[in-house]
Every structure is written in C-alpha cells, then in structure tokens.
Scaffold this motif. Structure first.
Motif, mmCIF file in Angstrom:
data_model
loop_
_atom_site.group_PDB
_atom_site.id
_atom_site.type_symbol
_atom_site.label_atom_id
_atom_site.label_comp_id
_atom_site.label_asym_id
_atom_site.label_seq_id
_atom_site.Cartn_x
_atom_site.Cartn_y
_atom_site.Cartn_z
ATOM 1 N N THR A 84 0.811 -0.381 0.197
ATOM 2 C CA THR A 84 -0.064 0.110 0.107
ATOM 3 C C THR A 84 0.629 1.101 -0.450
ATOM 4 N N GLU A 85 2.042 0.908 0.530
ATOM 5 C CA GLU A 85 3.283 2.179 0.418
ATOM 6 C C GLU A 85 3.257 2.599 -0.615
ATOM 7 N N SER A 86 2.889 4.226 -1.169
ATOM 8 C CA SER A 86 3.291 4.527 -2.936
ATOM 9 C C SER A 86 3.708 5.913 -3.140
ATOM 10 N N SER A 87 4.371 6.571 -1.973
ATOM 11 C CA SER A 87 5.544 7.571 -1.595
ATOM 12 C C SER A 87 6.903 7.343 -2.403
ATOM 13 N N ASP A 88 6.696 8.723 -3.399
ATOM 14 C CA ASP A 88 8.526 8.508 -3.230
ATOM 15 C C ASP A 88 9.476 8.230 -3.535
#
Length: 121
Positions: A84-88
């Motif tokens: 679910t992690e989607s940060s750059d």
C-alpha cells in the motif's frame, strides 16, 4: 518448466488473490506470512521471482530484500514490492534496498501478470 514465485505478505486474502492470479497463469508458488519466514523459504528453495509486501510483523519487506540480495543465488533475482506504500521516498528506499519494481495495492491482476511475465517469462 514452470517458473517459481515466492509471495510474502501477512494478509491471507492478498496471498490468496496473488496465488490465484499467478497459479492460473501457470506459475508455481511458495508463500510466506512475513519477512523472516520468506527469507528462510528463499534460502531453502530457489525462486525465479520474489513478490513482497513492505509492512509486515517481524521483518518488513525492505529488510528482507536487503537480506535476500546477500543470499547466494538472489543477487539478480527480480524482487517486486506489492504494498500500500506509494510515496516516492518509500519507492526510493525500495530501489536502494534492491527492489526491481513496485506495484501498489489494491493491484490489477492483469498488470501483475504483465510485470511478472516481463521479468521471468
């Protein structure tokens, strides 16, 4: 011979969905519920690709990837994060740890198959 894929996720429903998707396409599957058991399984059997979550109890995905990259036979094995992690910033940490690619949950089964096929045939 079917390609073997290790999927590591603490969510039984995600393992079930990934398993159904990959087995339906003819891949063999190994499953683990966290990074510790995933690492042990990878050390005891040879997999052509590893698919792992990030947020799991015990050993998280990035820690497992770092350990896998030091394990004989896994220096160049494709490793995909399915999380679910989607940060750059998190993606950059994944690349630095040795992740080959990144898919965000919820996942599109066809996209998963396309990426897996591109990496292992």
């Amino acid at each position: 011979m079917a390609k073997k894929i290790l999927t590591v996720d603490d969510s039984a429903s995600i393992r079930q969905m990934v398993g159904f998707t990959l087995k339906s396409a003819g891949y063999e599957l190994g499953e683990a519920v966290d990074g510790n058991s995933g690492l042990r399984l990878a050390q005891s059997a040879r997999f052509d690709l590893v698919l792992t979550d990030q947020n799991m109890p015990g050993m998280d995905g990035l820690t497992m990837i770092r350990a896998l990259r030091k394990t004989a036979g896994y220096a160049s094995t494709p490793i995909l994060m399915l999380t679910t992690e989607s940060s750059d910033q998190m993606k950059a940490q994944g690349r630095a740890a040795g992740a080959t690619g990144w898919l965000v949950k919820p996942f599109d089964p066809q996209k998963l198959l396309d990426v897996v096929k591109r990496l292992v045939g």
